[in-house]
Motif scaffolding. Sequence first.
Motif, PDB file in Angstrom:
ATOM      1  N   SER A  45      -3.742 -69.409 -20.118  1.00 42.21           N
ATOM      2  CA  SER A  45      -4.585 -69.052 -18.970  1.00 42.21           C
ATOM      3  C   SER A  45      -3.828 -68.181 -17.984  1.00 42.21           C
ATOM      4  O   SER A  45      -4.293 -67.103 -17.602  1.00 42.21           O
ATOM      5  CB  SER A  45      -5.079 -70.311 -18.259  1.00 42.21           C
ATOM      6  N   ILE A  49      -4.277 -64.110 -17.260  1.00 44.03           N
ATOM      7  CA  ILE A  49      -4.655 -63.696 -15.907  1.00 44.03           C
ATOM      8  C   ILE A  49      -3.695 -62.629 -15.393  1.00 44.03           C
ATOM      9  O   ILE A  49      -4.116 -61.592 -14.865  1.00 44.03           O
ATOM     10  CB  ILE A  49      -4.708 -64.902 -14.952  1.00 44.03           C
ATOM     11  N   SER A  53      -4.854 -58.788 -14.944  1.00 43.91           N
ATOM     12  CA  SER A  53      -4.790 -58.213 -13.600  1.00 43.91           C
ATOM     13  C   SER A  53      -3.921 -56.963 -13.582  1.00 43.91           C
ATOM     14  O   SER A  53      -4.249 -55.976 -12.913  1.00 43.91           O
ATOM     15  CB  SER A  53      -4.241 -59.235 -12.607  1.00 43.91           C
ATOM     16  N   ARG A 133     -10.063 -58.926 -15.696  1.00 47.01           N
ATOM     17  CA  ARG A 133      -9.734 -59.992 -14.759  1.00 47.01           C
ATOM     18  C   ARG A 133     -10.673 -61.177 -14.894  1.00 47.01           C
ATOM     19  O   ARG A 133     -10.262 -62.322 -14.679  1.00 47.01           O
ATOM     20  CB  ARG A 133      -9.787 -59.460 -13.333  1.00 47.01           C
ATOM     21  N   TYR A 137     -10.006 -65.624 -16.163  1.00 52.08           N
ATOM     22  CA  TYR A 137     -10.383 -66.688 -15.236  1.00 52.08           C
ATOM     23  C   TYR A 137     -11.419 -67.616 -15.863  1.00 52.08           C
ATOM     24  O   TYR A 137     -11.392 -68.825 -15.634  1.00 52.08           O
ATOM     25  CB  TYR A 137     -10.895 -66.108 -13.909  1.00 52.08           C
TER      26      TYR A 137
END
Length: 178
Positions: A45, A49, A53, A133, A137
């Motif tokens: 995770s 992320i 990003s 992004r 999430y």
Amino acid sequence: MMTMRIMVQKITNAIKVLFIVELLIFALYFYSQNIFANVQVAFLSAFFIILGSSFAYKRMVNTQVSSENYEDKRDLLDEIEDPHELYDDEPINEAPVEELDLKAIVKEEKAKIKTFSLKSMKHGARGSVSFFRLVPYVFLILGFIALKNNELLDLTYYLPSLLLGIVVGSVISKEVIS
């Protein structure tokens, strides 16, 4: 030709780092499946992320640079010391003090102030609502919920694994994206 070779080498190094970390995490499977599930979900995770990003930010910067839609900013120290450009070296008007039209000067300065508008909101939303992004999430939230619903969630292993994912994601994104 040389840049392609360097890029392939950077990607290869990033894959090696990821493979080694994943191998270490997989070794936890033989110790405890519960710990393995927590570490794996948290690591992936945070890793996705950070990577997503970084890619989204690079894409947004490249788009702005290619469209030449960027502003020439003052240096950071100047912005901190004089955020509203009150002590600017350039005079506002060359006229003597008696002849200055203060109302016109105030109108000019108000026009320079950037306000919150639909255009600025669209620009900010474009960077934050990116496929690169949002998907990580969603993975973070669904992974957390899956661990919680299956009564596997153990925060003593989950939270430090998030840090591990952040560190590895940062290292790999710097290696590949630069």
